[in-house]
Design a protein around this motif. Sequence first.
Motif, PDB file in Angstrom:
ATOM      1  N   ILE A   1       0.865  -1.183   0.000  1.00  0.00           N
ATOM      2  CA  ILE A   1       0.000   0.000   0.000  1.00  0.00           C
ATOM      3  C   ILE A   1       0.899   1.229   0.000  1.00  0.00           C
ATOM      4  O   ILE A   1       1.563   1.519   0.999  1.00  0.00           O
ATOM      5  CB  ILE A   1      -0.939   0.021   1.227  1.00  0.00           C
ATOM      6  CG1 ILE A   1      -1.706  -1.298   1.315  1.00  0.00           C
ATOM      7  CG2 ILE A   1      -1.905   1.201   1.139  1.00  0.00           C
ATOM      8  CD1 ILE A   1      -2.615  -1.421   2.515  1.00  0.00           C
ATOM      9  N   THR A   2       0.968   1.922  -1.139  1.00  0.00           N
ATOM     10  CA  THR A   2       1.717   3.179  -1.153  1.00  0.00           C
ATOM     11  C   THR A   2       0.836   4.216  -0.465  1.00  0.00           C
ATOM     12  O   THR A   2      -0.383   4.206  -0.628  1.00  0.00           O
ATOM     13  CB  THR A   2       2.043   3.651  -2.582  1.00  0.00           C
ATOM     14  OG1 THR A   2       0.838   4.095  -3.202  1.00  0.00           O
ATOM     15  CG2 THR A   2       2.697   2.555  -3.412  1.00  0.00           C
ATOM     16  N   GLY A   3       1.421   5.093   0.323  1.00  0.00           N
ATOM     17  CA  GLY A   3       0.600   6.057   1.061  1.00  0.00           C
ATOM     18  C   GLY A   3      -0.217   5.374   2.151  1.00  0.00           C
ATOM     19  O   GLY A   3      -1.233   5.901   2.606  1.00  0.00           O
ATOM     20  N   GLY A   4       0.234   4.197   2.591  1.00  0.00           N
ATOM     21  CA  GLY A   4      -0.533   3.392   3.551  1.00  0.00           C
ATOM     22  C   GLY A   4      -0.587   3.970   4.948  1.00  0.00           C
ATOM     23  O   GLY A   4      -1.369   3.513   5.784  1.00  0.00           O
ATOM     24  N   ALA A   5       0.245   4.999   5.219  1.00  0.00           N
ATOM     25  CA  ALA A   5       0.188   5.633   6.543  1.00  0.00           C
ATOM     26  C   ALA A   5      -0.849   6.748   6.588  1.00  0.00           C
ATOM     27  O   ALA A   5      -1.095   7.336   7.640  1.00  0.00           O
ATOM     28  CB  ALA A   5       1.565   6.195   6.908  1.00  0.00           C
TER      29      ALA A   5
ATOM     30  N   ASP B   1      10.262   7.901  -0.146  1.00  0.00           N
ATOM     31  CA  ASP B   1       9.466   8.692  -1.084  1.00  0.00           C
ATOM     32  C   ASP B   1       9.047   7.821  -2.261  1.00  0.00           C
ATOM     33  O   ASP B   1       9.849   7.046  -2.784  1.00  0.00           O
ATOM     34  CB  ASP B   1      10.322   9.880  -1.566  1.00  0.00           C
ATOM     35  CG  ASP B   1       9.453  10.950  -2.176  1.00  0.00           C
ATOM     36  OD1 ASP B   1       8.820  10.686  -3.226  1.00  0.00           O
ATOM     37  OD2 ASP B   1       9.392  12.049  -1.597  1.00  0.00           O
ATOM     38  N   VAL B   2       7.821   7.980  -2.670  1.00  0.00           N
ATOM     39  CA  VAL B   2       7.297   7.164  -3.768  1.00  0.00           C
ATOM     40  C   VAL B   2       7.981   7.527  -5.097  1.00  0.00           C
ATOM     41  O   VAL B   2       7.879   6.803  -6.083  1.00  0.00           O
ATOM     42  CB  VAL B   2       5.750   7.313  -3.835  1.00  0.00           C
ATOM     43  CG1 VAL B   2       5.353   8.692  -4.359  1.00  0.00           C
ATOM     44  CG2 VAL B   2       5.091   6.220  -4.644  1.00  0.00           C
ATOM     45  N   ARG B   3       8.743   8.625  -5.105  1.00  0.00           N
ATOM     46  CA  ARG B   3       9.493   8.983  -6.321  1.00  0.00           C
ATOM     47  C   ARG B   3      10.841   8.268  -6.395  1.00  0.00           C
ATOM     48  O   ARG B   3      11.538   8.361  -7.390  1.00  0.00           O
ATOM     49  CB  ARG B   3       9.727  10.504  -6.360  1.00  0.00           C
ATOM     50  CG  ARG B   3       8.441  11.289  -6.590  1.00  0.00           C
ATOM     51  CD  ARG B   3       8.643  12.768  -6.309  1.00  0.00           C
ATOM     52  NE  ARG B   3       8.805  13.019  -4.883  1.00  0.00           N
ATOM     53  CZ  ARG B   3       8.980  14.213  -4.340  1.00  0.00           C
ATOM     54  NH1 ARG B   3       9.041  15.279  -5.108  1.00  0.00           N
ATOM     55  NH2 ARG B   3       9.087  14.346  -3.032  1.00  0.00           N
ATOM     56  N   ASP B   4      11.194   7.564  -5.329  1.00  0.00           N
ATOM     57  CA  ASP B   4      12.518   6.940  -5.228  1.00  0.00           C
ATOM     58  C   ASP B   4      12.473   5.535  -5.860  1.00  0.00           C
ATOM     59  O   ASP B   4      11.839   4.613  -5.341  1.00  0.00           O
ATOM     60  CB  ASP B   4      12.853   6.877  -3.724  1.00  0.00           C
ATOM     61  CG  ASP B   4      14.138   6.134  -3.424  1.00  0.00           C
ATOM     62  OD1 ASP B   4      14.624   5.378  -4.282  1.00  0.00           O
ATOM     63  OD2 ASP B   4      14.640   6.315  -2.304  1.00  0.00           O
TER      64      ASP B   4
ATOM     65  N   ASN C   1       2.876  17.223 -10.082  1.00  0.00           N
ATOM     66  CA  ASN C   1       3.087  16.340 -11.223  1.00  0.00           C
ATOM     67  C   ASN C   1       4.109  15.252 -10.895  1.00  0.00           C
ATOM     68  O   ASN C   1       3.940  14.089 -11.276  1.00  0.00           O
ATOM     69  CB  ASN C   1       3.521  17.164 -12.436  1.00  0.00           C
ATOM     70  CG  ASN C   1       3.474  16.346 -13.705  1.00  0.00           C
ATOM     71  OD1 ASN C   1       2.471  15.696 -14.002  1.00  0.00           O
ATOM     72  ND2 ASN C   1       4.568  16.326 -14.428  1.00  0.00           N
ATOM     73  N   ASN C   2       5.159  15.623 -10.160  1.00  0.00           N
ATOM     74  CA  ASN C   2       6.189  14.638  -9.814  1.00  0.00           C
ATOM     75  C   ASN C   2       5.664  13.561  -8.882  1.00  0.00           C
ATOM     76  O   ASN C   2       5.861  12.368  -9.110  1.00  0.00           O
ATOM     77  CB  ASN C   2       7.378  15.329  -9.123  1.00  0.00           C
ATOM     78  CG  ASN C   2       8.271  16.024 -10.130  1.00  0.00           C
ATOM     79  OD1 ASN C   2       8.319  15.627 -11.290  1.00  0.00           O
ATOM     80  ND2 ASN C   2       8.947  17.065  -9.692  1.00  0.00           N
ATOM     81  N   VAL C   3       5.007  13.970  -7.807  1.00  0.00           N
ATOM     82  CA  VAL C   3       4.572  12.991  -6.798  1.00  0.00           C
ATOM     83  C   VAL C   3       3.416  12.142  -7.343  1.00  0.00           C
ATOM     84  O   VAL C   3       3.339  10.942  -7.075  1.00  0.00           O
ATOM     85  CB  VAL C   3       4.142  13.695  -5.491  1.00  0.00           C
ATOM     86  CG1 VAL C   3       3.578  12.686  -4.497  1.00  0.00           C
ATOM     87  CG2 VAL C   3       5.316  14.452  -4.888  1.00  0.00           C
ATOM     88  N   ASN C   4       2.536  12.758  -8.112  1.00  0.00           N
ATOM     89  CA  ASN C   4       1.337  12.033  -8.532  1.00  0.00           C
ATOM     90  C   ASN C   4       1.548  11.298  -9.859  1.00  0.00           C
ATOM     91  O   ASN C   4       1.387  10.084  -9.925  1.00  0.00           O
ATOM     92  CB  ASN C   4       0.139  12.980  -8.610  1.00  0.00           C
ATOM     93  CG  ASN C   4      -0.164  13.618  -7.253  1.00  0.00           C
ATOM     94  OD1 ASN C   4       0.538  13.368  -6.269  1.00  0.00           O
ATOM     95  ND2 ASN C   4      -1.189  14.430  -7.189  1.00  0.00           N
ATOM     96  N   SER C   5       1.906  12.030 -10.914  1.00  0.00           N
ATOM     97  CA  SER C   5       2.012  11.355 -12.219  1.00  0.00           C
ATOM     98  C   SER C   5       3.360  10.653 -12.397  1.00  0.00           C
ATOM     99  O   SER C   5       3.415   9.468 -12.725  1.00  0.00           O
ATOM    100  CB  SER C   5       1.834  12.345 -13.380  1.00  0.00           C
ATOM    101  OG  SER C   5       0.992  13.394 -13.025  1.00  0.00           O
ATOM    102  N   GLN C   6       4.449  11.395 -12.186  1.00  0.00           N
ATOM    103  CA  GLN C   6       5.774  10.824 -12.483  1.00  0.00           C
ATOM    104  C   GLN C   6       6.060   9.598 -11.615  1.00  0.00           C
ATOM    105  O   GLN C   6       6.584   8.599 -12.099  1.00  0.00           O
ATOM    106  CB  GLN C   6       6.858  11.909 -12.311  1.00  0.00           C
ATOM    107  CG  GLN C   6       8.290  11.431 -12.403  1.00  0.00           C
ATOM    108  CD  GLN C   6       8.642  10.812 -13.766  1.00  0.00           C
ATOM    109  OE1 GLN C   6       7.892  10.957 -14.731  1.00  0.00           O
ATOM    110  NE2 GLN C   6       9.757  10.111 -13.817  1.00  0.00           N
ATOM    111  N   ALA C   7       5.701   9.660 -10.334  1.00  0.00           N
ATOM    112  CA  ALA C   7       5.978   8.513  -9.462  1.00  0.00           C
ATOM    113  C   ALA C   7       5.160   7.292  -9.889  1.00  0.00           C
ATOM    114  O   ALA C   7       5.630   6.149  -9.788  1.00  0.00           O
ATOM    115  CB  ALA C   7       5.680   8.866  -8.008  1.00  0.00           C
ATOM    116  N   THR C   8       3.955   7.517 -10.397  1.00  0.00           N
ATOM    117  CA  THR C   8       3.141   6.398 -10.894  1.00  0.00           C
ATOM    118  C   THR C   8       3.808   5.780 -12.117  1.00  0.00           C
ATOM    119  O   THR C   8       3.877   4.552 -12.269  1.00  0.00           O
ATOM    120  CB  THR C   8       1.721   6.885 -11.225  1.00  0.00           C
ATOM    121  OG1 THR C   8       1.156   7.439 -10.041  1.00  0.00           O
ATOM    122  CG2 THR C   8       0.836   5.758 -11.723  1.00  0.00           C
ATOM    123  N   ALA C   9       4.341   6.646 -12.980  1.00  0.00           N
ATOM    124  CA  ALA C   9       5.067   6.156 -14.157  1.00  0.00           C
ATOM    125  C   ALA C   9       6.283   5.331 -13.715  1.00  0.00           C
ATOM    126  O   ALA C   9       6.570   4.263 -14.265  1.00  0.00           O
ATOM    127  CB  ALA C   9       5.503   7.334 -15.021  1.00  0.00           C
TER     128      ALA C   9
END
Length: 376
Positions: free
Chosen positions: A9-13, A61-64, A98-106
């Motif tokens: 679960i990303t963002g599970g906290a 970080d979900v971008r990592d 855009n980075n946290v939401n779209s780019q990290a999903t990519a």
Amino acid sequence: MKHIMNILITGGAGFIGQNLVYSLRKQGFGIRILDNFSPQIHVTQSLPADLVDQVELIRADVRDRDALEQALAGVDGVVHLATETGTAQSMYQIAHYNNVNSQATAQLLDVLANAPHSIKKIVLASSRSIYGEGAYNCETHGLVYPGARSAAQLKSHQWDPVCPQCGASIVAVPTPEAARPSPASIYAATKYAQEDLIRIAGDSLGIGTAILRFQNVYGAGQSLNNPYTGILSIFSTRIRRGMSLPIFEDGQESRDFVHVSDVVQAIELALQTDAANGGTFNVGAGEPTSVLEIANMLVDAFDGKVRPEVTGQYRLGDIRHCYADLTQIRSKLRFEPKMSLKSGMEEFASWVLSQPLPEDGLDKANEELKKRKMMS
Ligand SMILES: NC(=O)c1ccc[n+]([C@@H]2O[C@H](COP(=O)([O-])OP(=O)(O)OC[C@H]3O[C@@H](n4cnc5c(N)ncnc54)[C@H](O)[C@@H]3O)[C@@H](O)[C@H]2O)c1
Ligand SMILES: [Zn+2]
């Protein structure tokens, strides 16, 4: 035996994440959380004590990309919740959203596309905000989708959208998933981008995907400290502080308030039901409630003294009405919202009273918008 047993679960906290974790743990699922405890949301930089031994936590970080690789190893399902969620804030932190939401999903999908993995299902938390205005009915033209209200229209206090074809008055009706998406904020645009990325990559990689478009979620555990989201959080702090409750427009604008336990139910159904694969589903209570009505219900739930005050102020980009058409999720996932608004509001208020009293952040958040000419 369910198909999916070990879940990332990303963002599970976060708010929805923690409620989901409690429910899944009770049913015996293995849970891994990837979360950076974003300071805007988390005062305490840790999970509740009763969860610490129950889950595996990757604090990152979900971008990592390295963290994502580690997080995806050995799990068979993903619930992707990690997101920045402030609609108004997204209008001036455009690259960050855009980075946290779209780019990290990519990035997450890129990891799956380029290394062996065992993921069978990805469930995405999307949002009703991708619709912009909801669906309406015109007596002459039937189902219509008005665009965003113009600055001039709002300035003259003409709150209700009109028929885009004939200019007549129109009435809000339940919004189906087939409605043409029309994101009106950067936040909404990034949520829509997430949908496309997940749907397309899921299909090409042979991973089942389910996209859930949540309406306004409320309940125990929602951030009381993030001044950029959640009318119920903002108002409950003000009620506790005996401060005024300013209501935008004429108070008749409405939202579909869905209790977090029903959102958890929808996520669990989407994870375990094959019929969800490739699908996009509304998740809501399926009923509109005006902002004035919800504010009054909240004051009553707190036994508060202040009454809501309609100010005629407005924010550019706010919608007038949107509520969920639940036909799809009812028929394909057998979803049925269970929590009534009255019980949900009482439960929410008693949870809020067990929490420390936060600073009021509304005035500061509104000042930021006024400075940028996004609120009048
Ligand atoms: N709450 C609602 O009303 C609502 C409505 C529609 C959609 N959603 C969606 O549901 C999801 C969960 O929302 P929520 O209400 O639980 O929000 P939340 O803010 O409570 O939780 C989000 C979590 O993500 C984490 N996070 C944020 N940025 C991160 C990053 N860069 N790296 C790692 N973790 C990060 C935060 O620390 C937090 O724990 C989001 O995707 C949101 O868009 C929520
Ligand atoms: Zn018309």
